[in-house]
Design a protein around this motif. Structure first.
Motif, PDB file in Angstrom:
ATOM      1  N   ARG A 216       0.821  -1.209   0.000  1.00  0.00           N
ATOM      2  CA  ARG A 216       0.000   0.000   0.000  1.00  0.00           C
ATOM      3  C   ARG A 216       0.851   1.253   0.000  1.00  0.00           C
ATOM      4  N   VAL A 217       1.949   1.229   0.751  1.00  0.00           N
ATOM      5  CA  VAL A 217       2.847   2.389   0.787  1.00  0.00           C
ATOM      6  C   VAL A 217       3.566   2.552  -0.544  1.00  0.00           C
ATOM      7  N   GLN A 218       3.940   1.432  -1.169  1.00  0.00           N
ATOM      8  CA  GLN A 218       4.679   1.499  -2.430  1.00  0.00           C
ATOM      9  C   GLN A 218       3.828   2.025  -3.586  1.00  0.00           C
ATOM     10  N   LEU A 219       2.521   2.061  -3.402  1.00  0.00           N
ATOM     11  CA  LEU A 219       1.652   2.676  -4.418  1.00  0.00           C
ATOM     12  C   LEU A 219       1.996   4.149  -4.619  1.00  0.00           C
ATOM     13  N   PRO A 224       2.835   9.728  -7.247  1.00  0.00           N
ATOM     14  CA  PRO A 224       3.135  10.539  -6.063  1.00  0.00           C
ATOM     15  C   PRO A 224       2.361  11.853  -6.033  1.00  0.00           C
ATOM     16  N   TRP A 225       2.109  12.429  -7.195  1.00  0.00           N
ATOM     17  CA  TRP A 225       1.374  13.693  -7.247  1.00  0.00           C
ATOM     18  C   TRP A 225      -0.056  13.528  -6.744  1.00  0.00           C
ATOM     19  N   LEU A 226      -0.600  12.309  -6.844  1.00  0.00           N
ATOM     20  CA  LEU A 226      -1.954  12.039  -6.358  1.00  0.00           C
ATOM     21  C   LEU A 226      -1.940  11.608  -4.898  1.00  0.00           C
ATOM     22  N   PHE A 227      -1.060  10.645  -4.559  1.00  0.00           N
ATOM     23  CA  PHE A 227      -1.043  10.102  -3.208  1.00  0.00           C
ATOM     24  C   PHE A 227      -0.504  11.093  -2.184  1.00  0.00           C
ATOM     25  N   GLU A 228       0.132  12.144  -2.651  1.00  0.00           N
ATOM     26  CA  GLU A 228       0.599  13.191  -1.743  1.00  0.00           C
ATOM     27  C   GLU A 228      -0.569  13.772  -0.941  1.00  0.00           C
ATOM     28  N   TYR A 229      -1.763  13.746  -1.526  1.00  0.00           N
ATOM     29  CA  TYR A 229      -2.929  14.367  -0.891  1.00  0.00           C
ATOM     30  C   TYR A 229      -3.969  13.344  -0.431  1.00  0.00           C
ATOM     31  N   ILE A 230      -3.618  12.059  -0.509  1.00  0.00           N
ATOM     32  CA  ILE A 230      -4.545  11.006  -0.097  1.00  0.00           C
ATOM     33  C   ILE A 230      -4.059  10.401   1.212  1.00  0.00           C
ATOM     34  N   PRO A 233      -1.094   4.808   4.837  1.00  0.00           N
ATOM     35  CA  PRO A 233       0.088   4.502   5.649  1.00  0.00           C
ATOM     36  C   PRO A 233       1.339   5.257   5.204  1.00  0.00           C
ATOM     37  N   HIS A 234       1.381   5.693   3.934  1.00  0.00           N
ATOM     38  CA  HIS A 234       2.545   6.471   3.487  1.00  0.00           C
ATOM     39  C   HIS A 234       2.631   7.805   4.240  1.00  0.00           C
ATOM     40  N   GLN A 235       1.486   8.363   4.593  1.00  0.00           N
ATOM     41  CA  GLN A 235       1.489   9.612   5.350  1.00  0.00           C
ATOM     42  C   GLN A 235       2.050   9.402   6.752  1.00  0.00           C
ATOM     43  N   LYS A 236       1.772   8.229   7.342  1.00  0.00           N
ATOM     44  CA  LYS A 236       2.349   7.888   8.638  1.00  0.00           C
ATOM     45  C   LYS A 236       3.865   7.786   8.533  1.00  0.00           C
TER      46      LYS A 236
END
Length: 492
Positions: A216-219, A224-230, A233-236
Motif C-alpha cells: 500500500r505504501v509502495q503505491l 506521487p502527485w496524487l497520493f501526496e494528498y490522499i 500509511p505512506h502519510q504515517k
C-alpha cells in the motif's frame, strides 16, 4: 473541410474516447521495450506492474516464469531484476562502473532528496563516500576506541538481559544497544535504554522500515502527485521521518553551538569542518540538509540491519541448541568466562565466525539490494539494459543459490568451514551486496556482530519459552526480519 466535419459531428463522449486512445498510444510508444530487453509480465497502461508486490518471494516466483533476468514497469520507470550468483556478480562486479547511480524513488526521495550517501549519485555521492570512508577510518574502524565503545555497550546489553525477570522479546533491547554504537559515531554519546525520547525515535524509525515494505505504501511510487494528498500509511511514514529529522536537526544545532574545529568529537563535528572546506565547491553538496540526510542514513542503515541479524542469531540459537553449545565451547576454550571478547579473538574462533556468517546467509536480512540505475547502455547475460534503467539485484537468490551452497535451505555453519575446520571464504556470500555501491558500514557491522554475539553467548544460554515454538518464517518489511518471538535467558 474533413477536420471541420469531424469537429462538428463528434460529441463529447467521442472526444473523450479519442483522447483516451491517444494517451494509450503515447504510453505504448513511450514504454516500448528496446530490442533484446529482458522479458517480464505485461504492464497495465499508465500504471505498469502496480499489482506486483516488490518482495523477494514474488521475485523468486517471477524468476521461475521469466528466467533469472526479467523486467517490470514500476510507475513510469523500467526495472530489471537479476537473480543468481553468476548474473548478480556480472552486474555488480563485471559491470562495476555501469550501475553506480541511484534512481529517484518518490517514496524515499521526499526525505532523502538524493543527498547523503545512500540515495545520492554522481559527484555528490563520490565526495560523500570518500568523506565517510575517511571518517570511519579515523573515528571508527581504524581506532581501538570504537572496539572499546562496542565492548562497553555489550556490558550494558548483558545487564539489561540479566534484569529481565522472565521470558521477553529481545528486539527493543538489541535495537537500543546497536543504535548506541551508531550514536557514539554520530553524536559522540550513547543513550540510556530507558530514555523515552530516544526510544520513541527508534520506534518511529522501525515503523518506517516496516511501512516501506508495504504494498500500500509502495503505491505512492506510481502516482506521487496524487497520493501526496490522499490519506494512508505512506502519510504515517512521512510523519515519522519528519519527527526523526527534527531530532537530528536538534543534535546538529547542539554541535554547532559548541563546535571546536580543532577538536572534532564525532561525525557531525567532522562534517561541519568539511562544510567549511567545501564552501568553494557547492556541487559537492556539503550543507546542513545533506548532513541531516547523512545522519539519517547511518542511524537507519547501521541500526536496522545489525539488530535484525542479531535477532535472527538468537532465534537460530534457540531453534538449534546443539550449535549454541558448540559456539559456547569455543568461547570457553579461546576466551574463557572472565575476560571480555575482543576482535583479536576472531582469528582463533572459526566455528563462531562460521555461525555468524551462516546467520547472515540464512537470515537473509536485505533480500533485495538497494536499487541502482544504469549510467550507460550495458549488457547482462544475453539482454540489453539501456541507460536509465533501474537495476535490482535479488541478493536472496545469491545467498540461497543451489549451485553455490551445499544445503541452501538449511541452517548449516559447515557452509563456511573446510575439512580441517578452518574458516572458508565463499564468493556467493553477499549479505552486504558488492561493487562500488556495497554497504559502507560492512566492517563496522562485522565488528558489532562478532563482539555482541560472542559476549552474550559467553554470559548466557538462550532457550525457547515453555509451550512456545517460534517460527523461522520471517516478516517482509523493507528488510526481512524474524516474526516476534520471546526468549528465556539463563546466566552461565
Amino acid at each position: 473541410m474533413i477536420l471541420q466535419f469531424i469537429f462538428n459531428n463528434l460529441d463529447f463522449k467521442c472526444w473523450v474516447f479519442l483522447f483516451v486512445v491517444f494517451l494509450l498510444l503515447v504510453d505504448v510508444i513511450k514504454n516500448k521495450n528496446p530490442y533484446n530487453f529482458p522479458p517480464g509480465p505485461w504492464p497495465l497502461p499508465f500504471l505498469g506492474n502496480v499489482f506486483t508486490e516488490m518482495d523477494f518471494k514474488t521475485m523468486d516466483k517471477l524468476t521461475e516464469v521469466y528466467g533469472k533476468i526479467f523486467s517490470l514497469k514500476v510507475g513510469g520507470h523500467k526495472m530489471v531484476i537479476v537473480s543468481g550468483y553468476k548474473l548478480v556478480k556480472e552486474a555488480l562486479i563485471g559491470q562495476i562502473d555501469c550501475f553506480v547511480d541511484r534512481p529517484k524513488i518518490p517514496l524515499f526521495d521526499k526525505f532523502f532528496k538524493g543527498l547523503g550517501m545512500i540515495s545520492s549519485s554522481g559527484y555528490i555521492w563520490h565526495m560523500h563516500r570518500k568523506f565517510t570512508v575517511s571518517h570511519l577510518r579515523t573515528f571508527g574502524e581504524g581506532k581501538k576506541s570504537l572496539e572499546f565503545d562496542i565492548q562497553q555497550e555489550c556490558v550494558c546489553l548483558c545487564d539489561a538481559f540479566r534484569a529481565e525477570k522472565g521470558p521477553f522479546n529481545p528486539q527493543v533491547t538489541l535495537n537500543s544497544a546497536i543504535s548506541n554504537v551508531i550514536a557514539c559515531l554520530l553524536f559522540g554519546q550513547r543513550f540510556d535504554y530507558h530514555d523515552e525520547y530516544y526510544q520513541n525515535i527508534l520506534r518511529l524509525d522501525t515503523e518506517c522500515i516496516q511501512l516501506a515494505g508495504s504494498p500500500r505504501v509502495q503505491l505512492y511510487n506510481v502516482c506521487p502527485w496524487l497520493f501526496e494528498y490522499i490519506p494512508g500509511p505512506h502519510q504515517k511514514m512521512f510523519a515519522n521521518y519528519k519527527k526523526i529529522t527534527d531530532f537530528l536537526r536538534g543534535e546538529i544545532k547542539k554541535h554547532r553551538d559548541d563546535w571546536d574545529p580543532l577538536n572534532p568529537r564525532d561525525f557531525i563535528d567532522t562534517y561541519l569542518a568539511e562544510m567549511e572546506k567545501k564552501k568553494s565547491d557547492p556541487e559537492a553538496g556539503f550543507n546542513i540538509e545533506s548532513l541531516v540526510v547523512s545522519c539519517l542514513d547511518m542511524l537507519e542503515a547501521g541500526t536496522e540491519t545489525a539488530t535484525t541479524t542479531l535477532r535472527w542469531g538468537l532465534l537460530f540459537m534457540i531453534k538449534f541448541p546443539e550449535i549454541q553449545v558448540k559456539v559456547q565451547e569455543e568461547i570457553d576454550r579461546v576466551i574463557g568466562q572472565i575476560r571480555q571478547p575482543s576482535l583479536a579473538d576472531k582469528v582463533n574462533m572459526p566455528y563462531t565466525e562460521a555461525v555468524i556468517n551462516e546467520i547472515q546467509r540464512f537470515g537473509n536480512v536485505l533480500p533485495l539490494g538497494p536499487s541502482k540505475q544504469a549510467v550507460k547502455d550495458t549488457t547482462i547475460g544475453k539482454y540489453i539494459v539501456p541507460k536509465g534503467t533501474i537495476l535490482t539485484t535479488n541478493l536472496s537468490s545469491v545467498l540461497n543459490d543451489p549451485d553455490e551452497w551445499e544445503t541452501p535451505q538449511t541452517f548449516n555453519p559447515q557452509h563456511f568451514l573446510d575439512d580441517n575446520g578452518k574458516l572458508r571464504k565463499r564468493d556467493a556470500f553477499m549479505p552486504f551486496s558488492a561493487g562500488k555501491r556495497s554497504c559502507l558500514g560492512e566492517q563496522l557491522a562485522r565488528m558489532e556482530l562478532f563482539l555482541f554475539f560472542t559476549t552474550i553467548l559467553q554470559r548466557f544460554t538462550f532457550s525457547k519459552c515453555p509451550g512456545e515454538e517460534p517460527s523461522l518464517d520471517g516478516e517482509i518489511w523493507f528488510t526481512y526480519a524474524p516474526s516476534p518471538f520471546r526468549i528465556c535467558v539463563t546466566s552461565r
